[in-house]
Design a protein around this motif. Structure first.
Motif, mmCIF file in Angstrom:
data_model
loop_
_atom_site.group_PDB
_atom_site.id
_atom_site.type_symbol
_atom_site.label_atom_id
_atom_site.label_comp_id
_atom_site.label_asym_id
_atom_site.label_seq_id
_atom_site.Cartn_x
_atom_site.Cartn_y
_atom_site.Cartn_z
ATOM 1 N N ILE A 104 3.133 -11.611 -13.201
ATOM 2 C CA ILE A 104 2.677 -12.068 -11.884
ATOM 3 C C ILE A 104 1.161 -11.998 -11.930
ATOM 4 O O ILE A 104 0.588 -10.956 -12.255
ATOM 5 N N ASN A 105 0.501 -13.107 -11.627
ATOM 6 C CA ASN A 105 -0.953 -13.180 -11.771
ATOM 7 C C ASN A 105 -1.624 -13.238 -10.403
ATOM 8 O O ASN A 105 -1.514 -14.219 -9.683
ATOM 9 N N LEU A 106 -2.307 -12.148 -10.023
ATOM 10 C CA LEU A 106 -3.115 -12.132 -8.796
ATOM 11 C C LEU A 106 -4.543 -12.448 -9.196
ATOM 12 O O LEU A 106 -5.249 -11.607 -9.742
ATOM 13 N N GLN A 107 -4.969 -13.679 -8.956
ATOM 14 C CA GLN A 107 -6.277 -14.118 -9.437
ATOM 15 C C GLN A 107 -7.270 -14.231 -8.287
ATOM 16 O O GLN A 107 -6.943 -14.737 -7.215
ATOM 17 N N TYR A 108 -8.494 -13.767 -8.549
ATOM 18 C CA TYR A 108 -9.535 -13.770 -7.531
ATOM 19 C C TYR A 108 -10.756 -14.519 -8.025
ATOM 20 O O TYR A 108 -10.942 -14.713 -9.226
ATOM 21 N N GLU A 109 -11.593 -14.934 -7.094
ATOM 22 C CA GLU A 109 -12.838 -15.618 -7.436
ATOM 23 C C GLU A 109 -13.746 -14.677 -8.224
ATOM 24 O O GLU A 109 -13.792 -13.476 -7.952
ATOM 25 N N PHE A 110 -14.492 -15.245 -9.186
ATOM 26 C CA PHE A 110 -15.462 -14.436 -9.922
ATOM 27 C C PHE A 110 -16.446 -13.814 -8.930
ATOM 28 O O PHE A 110 -16.999 -14.497 -8.081
ATOM 29 N N GLY A 111 -16.651 -12.509 -9.063
ATOM 30 C CA GLY A 111 -17.554 -11.809 -8.162
ATOM 31 C C GLY A 111 -16.843 -11.082 -7.050
ATOM 32 O O GLY A 111 -17.450 -10.324 -6.303
ATOM 33 N N GLU A 112 -15.520 -11.292 -6.931
ATOM 34 C CA GLU A 112 -14.737 -10.626 -5.894
ATOM 35 C C GLU A 112 -13.793 -9.604 -6.516
ATOM 36 O O GLU A 112 -13.205 -9.843 -7.560
ATOM 37 N N SER A 113 -13.630 -8.464 -5.833
ATOM 38 C CA SER A 113 -12.641 -7.485 -6.261
ATOM 39 C C SER A 113 -11.273 -7.899 -5.728
ATOM 40 O O SER A 113 -11.148 -8.877 -4.996
ATOM 41 N N TYR A 114 -10.259 -7.146 -6.070
ATOM 42 C CA TYR A 114 -8.909 -7.461 -5.606
ATOM 43 C C TYR A 114 -8.723 -7.017 -4.152
ATOM 44 O O TYR A 114 -9.481 -6.195 -3.624
ATOM 45 N N ASN A 115 -7.696 -7.564 -3.514
ATOM 46 C CA ASN A 115 -7.339 -7.185 -2.144
ATOM 47 C C ASN A 115 -6.110 -6.275 -2.219
ATOM 48 O O ASN A 115 -5.064 -6.680 -2.727
ATOM 49 N N LEU A 116 -6.236 -5.051 -1.727
ATOM 50 C CA LEU A 116 -5.150 -4.079 -1.823
ATOM 51 C C LEU A 116 -3.887 -4.560 -1.111
ATOM 52 O O LEU A 116 -2.769 -4.291 -1.564
ATOM 53 N N ASP A 117 -4.050 -5.291 -0.018
ATOM 54 C CA ASP A 117 -2.880 -5.804 0.715
ATOM 55 C C ASP A 117 -2.080 -6.783 -0.136
ATOM 56 O O ASP A 117 -0.851 -6.846 -0.032
ATOM 57 N N ASP A 118 -2.787 -7.547 -0.982
ATOM 58 C CA ASP A 118 -2.092 -8.474 -1.890
ATOM 59 C C ASP A 118 -1.198 -7.696 -2.866
ATOM 60 O O ASP A 118 -0.079 -8.107 -3.172
ATOM 61 N N VAL A 119 -1.727 -6.578 -3.364
ATOM 62 C CA VAL A 119 -0.965 -5.750 -4.308
ATOM 63 C C VAL A 119 0.242 -5.133 -3.603
ATOM 64 O O VAL A 119 1.359 -5.124 -4.146
ATOM 65 N N LYS A 120 0.042 -4.639 -2.395
ATOM 66 C CA LYS A 120 1.145 -4.057 -1.615
ATOM 67 C C LYS A 120 2.239 -5.086 -1.391
ATOM 68 O O LYS A 120 3.441 -4.774 -1.462
ATOM 69 N N LYS A 121 1.835 -6.325 -1.138
ATOM 70 C CA LYS A 121 2.795 -7.417 -0.900
ATOM 71 C C LYS A 121 3.615 -7.689 -2.159
ATOM 72 O O LYS A 121 4.850 -7.852 -2.090
ATOM 73 N N ILE A 123 4.271 -5.594 -4.585
ATOM 74 C CA ILE A 123 5.175 -4.455 -4.784
ATOM 75 C C ILE A 123 6.372 -4.547 -3.845
ATOM 76 O O ILE A 123 7.524 -4.331 -4.248
ATOM 77 N N ALA A 124 6.116 -4.898 -2.591
ATOM 78 C CA ALA A 124 7.191 -4.994 -1.595
ATOM 79 C C ALA A 124 8.183 -6.107 -1.943
ATOM 80 O O ALA A 124 9.389 -5.957 -1.736
ATOM 81 N N GLU A 125 7.673 -7.206 -2.465
ATOM 82 C CA GLU A 125 8.517 -8.368 -2.758
ATOM 83 C C GLU A 125 9.181 -8.281 -4.136
ATOM 84 O O GLU A 125 10.051 -9.100 -4.454
ATOM 85 N N ASN A 126 8.769 -7.299 -4.948
ATOM 86 C CA ASN A 126 9.305 -7.179 -6.306
ATOM 87 C C ASN A 126 9.723 -5.735 -6.587
ATOM 88 O O ASN A 126 9.013 -4.988 -7.274
ATOM 89 N N PRO A 127 10.873 -5.332 -6.070
ATOM 90 C CA PRO A 127 11.330 -3.956 -6.279
ATOM 91 C C PRO A 127 11.587 -3.618 -7.751
ATOM 92 O O PRO A 127 11.693 -2.434 -8.095
ATOM 93 N N ASP A 128 11.665 -4.638 -8.594
ATOM 94 C CA ASP A 128 11.878 -4.419 -10.032
ATOM 95 C C ASP A 128 10.574 -4.446 -10.821
ATOM 96 O O ASP A 128 10.598 -4.527 -12.058
ATOM 97 N N LEU A 129 9.434 -4.357 -10.133
ATOM 98 C CA LEU A 129 8.134 -4.371 -10.813
ATOM 99 C C LEU A 129 8.008 -3.151 -11.725
ATOM 100 O O LEU A 129 8.245 -2.020 -11.307
ATOM 101 N N LYS A 130 7.631 -3.394 -12.979
ATOM 102 C CA LYS A 130 7.537 -2.311 -13.966
ATOM 103 C C LYS A 130 6.120 -1.803 -14.196
ATOM 104 O O LYS A 130 5.932 -0.678 -14.659
ATOM 105 N N GLY A 131 5.133 -2.653 -13.913
ATOM 106 C CA GLY A 131 3.773 -2.214 -14.205
ATOM 107 C C GLY A 131 2.702 -3.033 -13.517
ATOM 108 O O GLY A 131 2.955 -4.147 -13.041
ATOM 109 N N ILE A 132 1.513 -2.448 -13.448
ATOM 110 C CA ILE A 132 0.319 -3.130 -12.943
ATOM 111 C C ILE A 132 -0.772 -2.995 -13.993
ATOM 112 O O ILE A 132 -1.074 -1.895 -14.450
ATOM 113 N N LEU A 133 -1.338 -4.123 -14.412
ATOM 114 C CA LEU A 133 -2.448 -4.149 -15.356
ATOM 115 C C LEU A 133 -3.728 -4.393 -14.565
ATOM 116 O O LEU A 133 -3.833 -5.390 -13.850
#
Length: 361
Positions: A104-121, A123-133
């Motif tokens: 699953i690729n959470l991609q952001y604009e160059f110069g921007e950090s990630y959005n924590l709410d996106d990560v929470k979403k 995780i919530a939508e993928n109960p079988d998630l094994k890892g975060i890189l």
């Protein structure tokens, strides 16, 4: 010391005392002396990563440790999230895809950090998630990502938090155990101030359990072998880069003696100094939020300046700086400050830098 000042995000100029070690004859890697050095290196790497667990030393570039951080802990088809805030976050994604992970690729604009709410979403939508890189310090743009917040999300789950801190470690806050990180990787050519060729891998107890079930192919990067050999005799399973390990021994002693917190503060101060001087010349900072600026490098740009020609001219004058990557390949300059760089050297650099800019105005 080289006549060129490497203002790059690594490799760095190498201090004279490390060059002397690198230029000396090596010892054999199956001797009591080498085992003693390996033990010392391990204890000091634990202090740098802030972990009570052993840290594996691989003879590899940082990219090799990225591969090791995937093949040892996941199985084919595992669902894994890549937090993609730049060129190296995307490399993590690519390695995962090559080994058959369901990325699953959470991609952001160059110069921007990630959005924590996106990560929470995710995780919530993928109960079988094994890892975060995730990338701690994204050198392609100069972003420092909040790793602690990710650890808070994964600490009481089966999700593994895998972090690339290749350019982030030593010069930015990092707490492997305290932030509940499961796998973290770093490289010798960054803040350790020695040549490329060594990579370091810290592993949590949770990640060690995942190693038992991983079915991805591995031989040279099989961390079980590194653990087995170190536990048995404080050795590596294969012939290591002996000279680099000897130089690392002194580098780690110096880092611990100086104090990691002191190093972080020194680099933060130098980073702000460079930012101020660049802004006085009309340059803008790519990373807008202070909390997301890494102490590894400073990314700057200015409209109307052909940055590639400036970089070439600086190279001729004895200063190596780097351009951008991806969409900023043509317009961005990245000024690295990982090496032993003084404010006086920065002042000298900016005198030349300003002259080259004026040629285009």
């Amino acid at each position: 010391m080289s006549s060129k000042l490497l203002l790059t995000p690594g490799p760095t100029n190498i201090p004279e005392e490390y060059l002397e070690i690198l230029g000396s004859d090596i010892i054999h890697h199956r001797t009591p002396k080498f085992r003693e050095i390996m033990k010392e290196n391990n204890e000091n790497l634990k202090k740098v990563f802030k972990t009570t667990n052993d840290v594996a030393i691989l003879t590899s570039s940082g990219t090799g440790s990225m591969e090791a951080a995937i093949v040892n802990f996941f199985s084919k088809g595992d669902k894994v999230l890549a937090i993609n805030t730049g060129y190296f976050g995307d490399r993590f994604r690519k390695i995962g895809e090559i080994y058959g992970l369901n990325m699953i690729n959470l991609q952001y604009e160059f110069g921007e950090s990630y959005n924590l709410d996106d990560v929470k979403k995710v995780i919530a939508e993928n109960p079988d998630l094994k890892g975060i890189l995730a990338t701690h310090s994204e050198t392609s743009v100069g972003i420092l990502n909040n790793i602690k917040a990710l650890g808070d999300l994964t600490k009481n789950t089966e999700i593994l938090l895998v972090v690339d801190t290749i350019s982030g470690l030593v010069v930015n806050e990092f707490d492997f155990d305290g932030w509940h990180i499961d796998v973290a990787i770093a490289g010798s050519q960054k803040a350790f101030l020695i040549p490329p060729g060594l990579a370091f891998v810290a592993v949590s107890d949770k990640a060690k359990k995942a190693m038992e079930t991983s079915d991805l192919p591995k031989y040279y990067f099989d961390l079980k072998q590194y653990e087995k050999y170190f536990d048995a005799s404080a050795e590596t399973p294969y012939t290591p880069a002996i000279a680099l390990i000897l130089a690392l021994n002194q580098s780690l002693k110096d880092l611990v003696k100086n104090g990691i917190e002191n190093t972080i503060n020194q680099k933060r101060d130098l980073r702000k100094y460079v930012e101020e001087k660049a802004q006085k010349l009309g340059f803008k900072l790519l990373v807008k939020n202070e909390e997301n600026r890494t102490n590894t490098l400073i990314s700057i740009y200015r409209e109307g300046i052909i940055i590639k020609s400036v970089i070439s001219a600086l190279e001729e004058k004895g200063y190596t700086v780097t351009g951008g990557k991806g969409k900023y390949a043509e317009s961005l300059m990245r000024i690295g400050i990982l090496g032993q760089i003084s404010k006086e050297q920065i002042d000298d650099f900016f005198v030349i830098f300003e002259k080259e800019i004026k040629k285009q105005l």
